[in-house]
Design an enzyme around this catalytic site. Structure first.
Site, PDB file in Angstrom:
ATOM      1  N   ASP A 247      36.603  46.091  27.519  1.00 12.53           N
ATOM      2  CA  ASP A 247      36.480  47.337  28.280  1.00 12.53           C
ATOM      3  C   ASP A 247      37.674  47.463  29.222  1.00 12.53           C
ATOM      4  OD1 ASP A 247      35.911  45.874  30.595  1.00 12.53           O
ATOM      5  OD2 ASP A 247      33.750  46.270  30.523  1.00 12.53           O
TER       6      ASP A 247
ATOM      7  N   SER B  47      32.194  38.774  36.989  1.00 15.50           N
ATOM      8  CA  SER B  47      31.968  39.241  35.611  1.00 15.50           C
ATOM      9  C   SER B  47      32.766  38.482  34.554  1.00 15.50           C
ATOM     10  CB  SER B  47      32.288  40.728  35.494  1.00 15.50           C
ATOM     11  OG  SER B  47      33.603  40.979  35.938  1.00 15.50           O
TER      12      SER B  47
ATOM     13  N   HIS C 235      37.780  43.993  31.298  1.00 20.77           N
ATOM     14  CA  HIS C 235      37.385  42.657  30.835  1.00 20.77           C
ATOM     15  C   HIS C 235      37.954  42.310  29.466  1.00 20.77           C
ATOM     16  CE1 HIS C 235      34.142  44.026  33.642  1.00 20.77           C
ATOM     17  NE2 HIS C 235      34.474  42.865  34.182  1.00 20.77           N
TER      18      HIS C 235
END
Ligand SMILES: *[C@@H]1O[C@H](CO)[C@@H](O)[C@H](O)[C@H]1NC(C)=O
Ligand SMILES: *[C@@H]1O[C@H](CO)[C@@H](O)[C@H](O)[C@H]1NC(C)=O
Ligand SMILES: *[C@@H]1O[C@H](CO)[C@@H](O)[C@H](O)[C@H]1NC(C)=O
Ligand SMILES: *[C@@H]1O[C@H](CO)[C@@H](O)[C@H](O)[C@H]1NC(C)=O
Ligand SMILES: *[C@@H]1O[C@H](CO)[C@@H](O)[C@H](O)[C@H]1NC(C)=O
Ligand SMILES: *[C@@H]1O[C@H](CO)[C@@H](O)[C@H](O)[C@H]1NC(C)=O
Length: 367
Positions: A332, A43, A335
């Site tokens: 978030d 990610s 991240h």
């Protein structure tokens, strides 16, 4: 000025006389010295591949408020804006590198991005919900075949050897452990060897297909992310050291194995990026980097906004969102914000040996 691209190319042509710079491929001008960028990982580097697979909201960021700062719409990046491969492409004078699964994309001369949120080096990690690293390698092999058809063998071999392979993988292969000495057991050591073993075998696979220049990120300071801080009742600001033990072990094994590959593989060049130290320092000293908040995420719920609920599409539907993610390290609970990605990109591009060894990304691109 009909075509600014063309005049730019002409300047490049003048600067490197004797070398024909404008090979026309479609309408695009391509300097011969340009080094393409191929991206593998999870990610941190995914720019939208998971938008096109059958998975769950846990592994997707194709909904608001992701993307709100830069693109103004959700792109699939786990950030409010651009992520590290976007900045590295800019510094390397490349266009934005698209996700491999972007429908209709057939242009690979600048590189392409295979990263998939939630993916690991092990096939078993989130199996069926992500594109694991081995599958990312198989996509790269397809791309190299496609390039050979488009450009011919000699030019493709040169392009692949000159390209940089940017890799960030492994954090999803470990369970977050909050217990002391979790990295001391025999089982933990075997697991780390297996993860790093699978990563190095993919690096060997890329090398076999013609890749030579690798930028490999180590694992971040997992104990310092809001999600992990939210799991314990620690005092504000302090990292959960136990959760960083396995990543540290992984990193020491990875660094050693890269040193071995250097001796084993013909023409192998690499940059080992100490993302652990960079992330630790940015999170704990945000003001040193022009940021204000390293402890609480911009978007999420509960303590430290550590519950991964940003966007309200996962288990928890309610979430808070800060006004100005530019001041935050995290977007978030896991991240970084675009602001952090920008800072980290500058460090890894031109930082010294405390950031990347034996060389930084700029010299890897230029080598
Ligand atoms: C996607 O996954 C869901 C749940 O696992 C399944 O019900 C559905 O059939 C899958 N769709 C496709 C197109 O594979
Ligand atoms: C963890 O390791 C340290 C040093 O290796 C040792 O002093 C400590 O007793 C260990 N703790 C547990 C719970 O095993
Ligand atoms: C890669 O991982 C698999 C489990 O998915 C394991 O069986 C295998 O031994 C690993 N390979 C290496 C080279 O460590
Ligand atoms: C954290 O604190 C709350 C109450 O203050 C308590 O109910 C909970 O069990 C604690 N959790 C941990 C992991 O210590
Ligand atoms: C978020 O909250 C939900 C519901 O209370 C819980 O099931 C989940 O484990 C939490 N996740 C994290 C990362 O704290
Ligand atoms: C690298 O740069 C930092 C400042 O950015 C400096 O503190 C450090 O001493 C340098 N390290 C090396 C090995 O040159």
């Amino acid at each position: 000025m009909r075509s600014p691209k063309l005049s730019l190319c002409f300047l490049v042509f003048l600067a490197s006389y004797g070398i024909s710079c404008c090979l026309s491929l479609g309408d695009v001008c391509r300097p011969k010295e340009h080094a393409a960028l191929f991206v593998f990982g999870d990610s941190l580097f995914d720019v939208g591949n998971n938008n096109y697979i059958n998975t769950t909201a846990d592994y997707q960021a194709n909904y608001s408020p992701y993307g709100e700062t830069f693109f103004k719409y959700p792109t699939g990046r786990f950030s409010d804006g651009r992520v590290l491969p976007d900045f590295i492409a800019e510094y390397a004078k490349l266009p934005l590198i698209p996700p491999y699964l972007f429908p209709g994309n057939q242009r690979y001369v600048d590189g392409v991005n295979f990263a998939s949120a939630g993916a690991g080096a092990l096939v078993e990690t989130q199996q069926g919900l992500v594109i694991d690293l081995k599958t990312q390698l198989s996509y790269f092999r397809k791309v190299s075949k496609e390039l050979r058809q488009q450009l011919g063998n000699a030019e493709t071999t040169a392009l692949l050897a000159k390209a940089v392979y940017l890799i960030n993988i492994g954090v999803n292969d470990y369970e977050i452990s909050l217990s002391e000495n979790s990295s001391n057991s025999h089982t933990a050591k075997k697991h780390v060897e297996m993860v790093v073993g699978n990563l190095t075998s993919v690096i060997k696979g890329i090398h076999e297909a013609g890749g030579r220049k690798f930028a490999v990120f180590n694992l971040p300071a997992v104990g310092c992310v809001p999600l992990v801080k939210g799991l314990v009742n620690g005092s504000k600001g302090s990292c959960v050291e136990e959760a960083s033990a396995l990543p540290k072990l992984h990193n020491s094994v990875l660094e050693m194995e890269l040193g071995k590959l250097k001796k084993e593989l013909e023409g192998f060049k690499y940059s080992y990026v100490d993302y652990f130290s960079i992330s630790f320092d940015v999170i704990n000293n945000p003001s040193k980097y022009g940021l204000k908040e390293g402890d609480v995420a911009s978007c999420g719920s509960r303590k430290h906004r550590g519950n991964n609920s940003c966007g309200g599409r996962r288990a928890v539907k309610d979430y808070e969102l800060c006004e100005n993610p530019n001041q935050y390290v995290f977007f978030d609970s896991l991240h970084p914000t675009q602001a952090t990605h920008h800072i980290v990109s500058q460090l890894v591009w031109s930082g010294n040996q405390s950031i990347a060894t034996p060389c930084n990304l700029k010299s890897l691109f230029q080598s």
